[in-house]
Design a protein around this motif. Structure first.
Motif, mmCIF file in Angstrom:
data_model
loop_
_atom_site.group_PDB
_atom_site.id
_atom_site.type_symbol
_atom_site.label_atom_id
_atom_site.label_comp_id
_atom_site.label_asym_id
_atom_site.label_seq_id
_atom_site.Cartn_x
_atom_site.Cartn_y
_atom_site.Cartn_z
ATOM 1 N N VAL A 244 0.848 -1.189 0.000
ATOM 2 C CA VAL A 244 0.000 0.000 0.000
ATOM 3 C C VAL A 244 0.884 1.240 0.000
ATOM 4 O O VAL A 244 1.924 1.257 0.663
ATOM 5 C CB VAL A 244 -0.935 0.028 1.231
ATOM 6 N N ALA A 245 0.475 2.247 -0.750
ATOM 7 C CA ALA A 245 1.207 3.510 -0.798
ATOM 8 C C ALA A 245 0.265 4.646 -0.419
ATOM 9 O O ALA A 245 -0.872 4.712 -0.904
ATOM 10 C CB ALA A 245 1.786 3.742 -2.187
ATOM 11 N N ASN A 246 0.722 5.542 0.437
ATOM 12 C CA ASN A 246 -0.038 6.726 0.809
ATOM 13 C C ASN A 246 0.288 7.823 -0.212
ATOM 14 O O ASN A 246 1.249 8.575 -0.053
ATOM 15 C CB ASN A 246 0.336 7.172 2.225
ATOM 16 N N TRP A 247 -0.515 7.903 -1.271
ATOM 17 C CA TRP A 247 -0.200 8.818 -2.360
ATOM 18 C C TRP A 247 -0.341 10.273 -1.955
ATOM 19 O O TRP A 247 0.312 11.144 -2.551
ATOM 20 C CB TRP A 247 -1.089 8.512 -3.563
ATOM 21 N N SER A 248 -1.157 10.570 -0.994
ATOM 22 C CA SER A 248 -1.249 11.951 -0.504
ATOM 23 C C SER A 248 0.063 12.371 0.142
ATOM 24 O O SER A 248 0.571 13.478 -0.088
ATOM 25 C CB SER A 248 -2.398 12.078 0.499
ATOM 26 N N LEU A 249 0.654 11.473 0.907
ATOM 27 C CA LEU A 249 1.927 11.764 1.564
ATOM 28 C C LEU A 249 3.056 11.857 0.539
ATOM 29 O O LEU A 249 3.909 12.747 0.615
ATOM 30 C CB LEU A 249 2.236 10.674 2.595
#
Length: 283
Positions: A244-249
């Motif tokens: 999972v990647a936190n694209w906002s971060l």
């Protein structure tokens, strides 16, 4: 061949031209706008597939704060500054010295040496990946600040020398003749005559070198595998999780990384434009 200027009386062509420029500009800025919008989204938006729609909320402060509190981006920023600033200074010093010598002194091998500097700009640096990596290991500087500093200086000096050589060659010969008649040594001429006149070129070159070195990803990955010395470009890849990647971060970190070169350009844009337009026609 240069494009013909649009006549003021030709209103239709004028508006078609403005429309075409606006369209191209919007297409060019669209990815940047998407990254900026994503950087202020809640992380849940990406999870539900809301990539281009209006954000369900605005977590601007939260996202940008977490970039430096929940990730090691602060350390990566420090590493980039430690690598970039000495590299830029080294490029400016070496290119000024070599540009001064190649433009103002005639000696055997002058043209060949200048051709080598130019030819290095056309060599794909990817083919040097393994030799450069092996060289840093043999020198004992692999995975260190020094490895990136040395090779950034080496790879940027070719273009910088071409830039400075042409700029110094455009200076009036009478200035150098006057300096020699006053008994000034070559070093004194460089310090008191050349450097004050090439400040716009140095400013332009500093911005270009800073941007190239700050944004470098290839050599950062090849020469600094450790997080302890990794710069921001390589460190940004570490923000992606395995599943999972936190694209906002990640988007917030991307915008934060882009700020230093942009700020440097706007602070020195007057010198940058002047440096690019002066000394560009005399070889």
């Amino acid at each position: 061949m240069y494009p013909r200027q649009i006549s003021k009386d030709d209103v239709l062509k004028k508006y078609l031209y403005l429309a075409a420029v606006t369209l191209v500009l919007m297409l060019w800025l669209l990815p940047l706008g998407a990254v900026i919008l994503t950087s202020v989204r809640p992380a849940s938006d990406a999870a539900v597939g809301n990539y281009w729609g209006w954000p369900s909320g605005f977590d601007l402060v939260k996202n940008y704060t977490e970039v430096f509190t929940q990730t090691p981006m602060g350390r990566y920023f420090f590493n980039s500054l430690v690598i970039t600033i000495p590299s830029v200074i080294g490029v400016l010093v070496l290119s000024t010295l070599t540009g001064y010598v190649l433009s103002r002194y005639r000696f055997r091998g002058n043209t060949l040496l200048f051709a080598i500097f130019i030819g290095g700009n056309f060599l794909p640096f990817q083919i040097m990946m393994i030799p450069v990596r092996d060289l840093t290991i043999s020198l004992g500087i692999y995975n260190s600040y020094l490895a990136l500093i040395i090779f950034h200086v080496a790879f940027q000096t070719g273009f910088a020398t071409l830039f400075m050589r042409n700029f110094i060659a455009s200076l009036p010969d009478e200035l150098f003749e006057a300096a020699r008649s006053e008994g000034a040594s070559p070093l004194q001429t460089l310090i008191h005559v050349v450097i004050p006149l090439v400040r716009p070129a140095l400013a332009a070159l500093a911005i270009l070198a800073f941007t190239f070195i700050w944004n470098d990803y290839f050599w950062a990955v090849v020469l600094t595998p450790s997080d302890a010395v990794k710069p921001v470009t390589a460190g940004l890849d570490n923000l992606k999780g395995q599943y999972v990647a936190n694209w906002s971060l990640i988007s917030a970190a991307t915008i934060a990384i882009a700020i230093p070169p942009v700020v440097m350009f706007f602070l020195m844009q007057r010198h940058f434009i002047r440096g690019l337009t002066m000394g560009a026609v005399k070889g």
